[in-house]
Every structure is written in C-alpha cells, then in structure tokens.
Write a protein that holds these residues in place. Structure first.
Motif, PDB file in Angstrom:
ATOM      1  N   TYR A 127     -37.351  18.235 -28.400  1.00 12.19           N
ATOM      2  CA  TYR A 127     -36.129  16.991 -29.091  1.00 12.19           C
ATOM      3  C   TYR A 127     -35.415  16.612 -27.816  1.00 12.19           C
ATOM      4  O   TYR A 127     -34.850  17.578 -26.949  1.00 12.19           O
ATOM      5  CB  TYR A 127     -35.265  17.471 -30.408  1.00 12.19           C
ATOM      6  N   ALA A 128     -34.506  15.572 -27.951  1.00 18.04           N
ATOM      7  CA  ALA A 128     -33.735  14.603 -27.025  1.00 18.04           C
ATOM      8  C   ALA A 128     -31.862  15.497 -27.501  1.00 18.04           C
ATOM      9  O   ALA A 128     -31.990  15.824 -29.252  1.00 18.04           O
ATOM     10  CB  ALA A 128     -33.555  13.198 -27.127  1.00 18.04           C
ATOM     11  N   ASP A 129     -31.257  15.572 -26.936  1.00 18.93           N
ATOM     12  CA  ASP A 129     -30.123  16.458 -26.822  1.00 18.93           C
ATOM     13  C   ASP A 129     -28.840  15.573 -27.476  1.00 18.93           C
ATOM     14  O   ASP A 129     -28.950  16.678 -28.742  1.00 18.93           O
ATOM     15  CB  ASP A 129     -29.358  16.644 -25.599  1.00 18.93           C
ATOM     16  N   SER A 130     -29.346  14.470 -27.970  1.00 23.47           N
ATOM     17  CA  SER A 130     -28.649  13.261 -28.539  1.00 23.47           C
ATOM     18  C   SER A 130     -28.603  13.773 -30.475  1.00 23.47           C
ATOM     19  O   SER A 130     -28.223  13.122 -31.329  1.00 23.47           O
ATOM     20  CB  SER A 130     -29.259  11.996 -28.142  1.00 23.47           C
ATOM     21  N   VAL A 131     -30.274  14.447 -30.519  1.00 24.33           N
ATOM     22  CA  VAL A 131     -30.879  14.216 -31.908  1.00 24.33           C
ATOM     23  C   VAL A 131     -30.899  15.929 -32.742  1.00 24.33           C
ATOM     24  O   VAL A 131     -30.882  15.763 -33.976  1.00 24.33           O
ATOM     25  CB  VAL A 131     -31.156  13.814 -32.247  1.00 24.33           C
ATOM     26  N   LYS A 132     -30.596  16.561 -31.529  1.00 24.57           N
ATOM     27  CA  LYS A 132     -30.827  17.911 -31.948  1.00 24.57           C
ATOM     28  C   LYS A 132     -29.917  18.610 -33.287  1.00 24.57           C
ATOM     29  O   LYS A 132     -28.803  18.304 -32.798  1.00 24.57           O
ATOM     30  CB  LYS A 132     -30.675  18.977 -30.404  1.00 24.57           C
ATOM     31  N   GLY A 133     -30.740  19.249 -34.170  1.00 22.06           N
ATOM     32  CA  GLY A 133     -29.960  19.735 -34.915  1.00 22.06           C
ATOM     33  C   GLY A 133     -29.280  18.509 -36.363  1.00 22.06           C
ATOM     34  O   GLY A 133     -29.497  19.194 -36.635  1.00 22.06           O
ATOM     35  N   ARG A 134     -29.980  17.418 -35.860  1.00 17.16           N
ATOM     36  CA  ARG A 134     -30.455  16.495 -37.146  1.00 17.16           C
ATOM     37  C   ARG A 134     -31.203  15.350 -37.314  1.00 17.16           C
ATOM     38  O   ARG A 134     -30.992  15.857 -38.567  1.00 17.16           O
ATOM     39  CB  ARG A 134     -29.050  15.279 -36.575  1.00 17.16           C
ATOM     40  N   PHE A 135     -32.476  15.568 -36.548  1.00 17.05           N
ATOM     41  CA  PHE A 135     -33.105  15.285 -36.968  1.00 17.05           C
ATOM     42  C   PHE A 135     -34.565  16.730 -36.777  1.00 17.05           C
ATOM     43  O   PHE A 135     -34.717  17.373 -35.778  1.00 17.05           O
ATOM     44  CB  PHE A 135     -33.837  14.330 -36.198  1.00 17.05           C
ATOM     45  N   THR A 136     -35.492  16.148 -37.536  1.00 18.48           N
ATOM     46  CA  THR A 136     -37.096  16.814 -37.335  1.00 18.48           C
ATOM     47  C   THR A 136     -37.837  16.263 -37.634  1.00 18.48           C
ATOM     48  O   THR A 136     -38.665  15.542 -38.729  1.00 18.48           O
ATOM     49  CB  THR A 136     -36.855  18.023 -38.805  1.00 18.48           C
ATOM     50  N   ILE A 137     -39.192  16.735 -36.427  1.00 22.24           N
ATOM     51  CA  ILE A 137     -40.527  15.771 -36.536  1.00 22.24           C
ATOM     52  C   ILE A 137     -41.144  16.805 -37.126  1.00 22.24           C
ATOM     53  O   ILE A 137     -40.908  18.329 -36.924  1.00 22.24           O
ATOM     54  CB  ILE A 137     -40.469  15.681 -35.331  1.00 22.24           C
ATOM     55  N   SER A 138     -42.595  16.160 -38.025  1.00 22.86           N
ATOM     56  CA  SER A 138     -43.372  16.997 -38.506  1.00 22.86           C
ATOM     57  C   SER A 138     -44.217  16.558 -38.591  1.00 22.86           C
ATOM     58  O   SER A 138     -44.835  15.283 -38.623  1.00 22.86           O
ATOM     59  CB  SER A 138     -42.975  17.759 -40.143  1.00 22.86           C
ATOM     60  N   ARG A 139     -45.420  17.098 -38.939  1.00 22.02           N
ATOM     61  CA  ARG A 139     -46.148  16.400 -39.091  1.00 22.02           C
ATOM     62  C   ARG A 139     -47.547  16.652 -40.611  1.00 22.02           C
ATOM     63  O   ARG A 139     -47.411  18.108 -40.151  1.00 22.02           O
ATOM     64  CB  ARG A 139     -47.571  16.232 -38.384  1.00 22.02           C
ATOM     65  N   ASP A 140     -48.457  15.724 -40.904  1.00 20.75           N
ATOM     66  CA  ASP A 140     -49.163  16.387 -41.587  1.00 20.75           C
ATOM     67  C   ASP A 140     -51.111  15.848 -41.573  1.00 20.75           C
ATOM     68  O   ASP A 140     -51.514  14.248 -41.650  1.00 20.75           O
ATOM     69  CB  ASP A 140     -49.493  15.915 -43.092  1.00 20.75           C
ATOM     70  N   ASN A 141     -51.662  16.797 -41.004  1.00 22.89           N
ATOM     71  CA  ASN A 141     -52.377  16.270 -39.932  1.00 22.89           C
ATOM     72  C   ASN A 141     -53.507  16.478 -41.353  1.00 22.89           C
ATOM     73  O   ASN A 141     -54.620  14.883 -41.023  1.00 22.89           O
ATOM     74  CB  ASN A 141     -52.966  17.578 -39.176  1.00 22.89           C
ATOM     75  N   ALA A 142     -53.547  16.994 -42.419  1.00 21.48           N
ATOM     76  CA  ALA A 142     -54.279  16.317 -43.478  1.00 21.48           C
ATOM     77  C   ALA A 142     -54.411  14.784 -44.135  1.00 21.48           C
ATOM     78  O   ALA A 142     -55.400  14.261 -44.351  1.00 21.48           O
ATOM     79  CB  ALA A 142     -54.844  17.094 -44.303  1.00 21.48           C
ATOM     80  N   LYS A 143     -53.444  14.272 -43.921  1.00 22.75           N
ATOM     81  CA  LYS A 143     -52.650  12.817 -44.221  1.00 22.75           C
ATOM     82  C   LYS A 143     -52.742  11.854 -43.311  1.00 22.75           C
ATOM     83  O   LYS A 143     -52.218  11.050 -43.329  1.00 22.75           O
ATOM     84  CB  LYS A 143     -51.682  13.083 -44.689  1.00 22.75           C
TER      85      LYS A 143
END
Length: 123
Positions: A61-77
């Motif tokens: 995560y970029a420092d500017s978004v840590k604690g506010r943004f979350t990346i996730s993935r669903d490989n099945a989709k």
C-alpha cells in the motif's frame, strides 16, 4: 494478454467510501498475476495505490492510503477490488487496475491495464 475493465468510480463526499472492481477476461486467468491499483490525477504522474500477489499473501500500500484502502481479489471470479474508506479530496484521480508478474510499485512493471475509472471526492 489480459483484458481489464474497472468499475465503481463516481462522485463521493469527503469521508465517504467507494469500492472499485476490476474484472478480467481473456485467455489467461488473473490467478497467475499480481494485480495493482494505480491512480493518476490531472497534471501528475501515475502512482501506485495498492498491489497484491496472486495468492493474496503479499500486499503493498502507498503510505497515503494505508489504513483507509484495502485491496482484495477473488480469483474464482477473476476480479480484483479496491475498498476505499475515509476518502479525501486528494484521492480524486482516475484509478486504473493493472496485471503484472510480481508485486511492484512502478507502472512499467505491469503489462496489462484497464481503461480507468474516475473517482471524485468533494468537500
């Protein structure tokens, strides 16, 4: 080659939330790739926001978004997400998803890109 299509952008007030989605299609499934979210504001260079490896075990995560943004993935989709909370005016930008071979912070390390989705945060 992977085709990527972002969605979920829009206009939101400061402090609000948005969830971006990136749907992949093509001959190759995104489960093989590291995925990244970048953004580019007018007059500025494209910058990394967040990235995740194929299994989800490594994130950046970029420092500017840590604690506010979350990346996730669903490989099945074949879909990657970016949950954005506590949005700030300075988060306003076009957001792009990208596929690459590894988690990296530079745009040139990613091979395939979506067309982008606009996120505008108002006061």
């Amino acid at each position: 080659q992977v085709q990527l299509v972002e969605s979920g952008g829009g206009l939101v007030q400061a402090g609000g939330s948005l969830r971006l989605s990136c749907a992949a299609s093509g001959r190759t499934f995104i489960s093989r790739y590291a995925m990244g979210w970048f953004r580019q504001a007018p007059g500025k260079e494209r910058e990394i926001v967040a990235a995740m490896n194929w299994s989800g075990s490594t994130t950046y995560y970029a420092d500017s978004v840590k604690g506010r943004f979350t990346i996730s993935r669903d490989n099945a989709k074949n879909t990657v997400y970016l949950q954005m909370n506590s949005l700030k005016i300075e988060d306003t930008a076009v957001y792009y998803c990208a596929a690459g071979n590894r988690v990296a912070g530079r745009a040139r390390d990613y091979d395939d890109w979506g067309q982008g989705t606009q996120v505008t945060v108002s006061s």
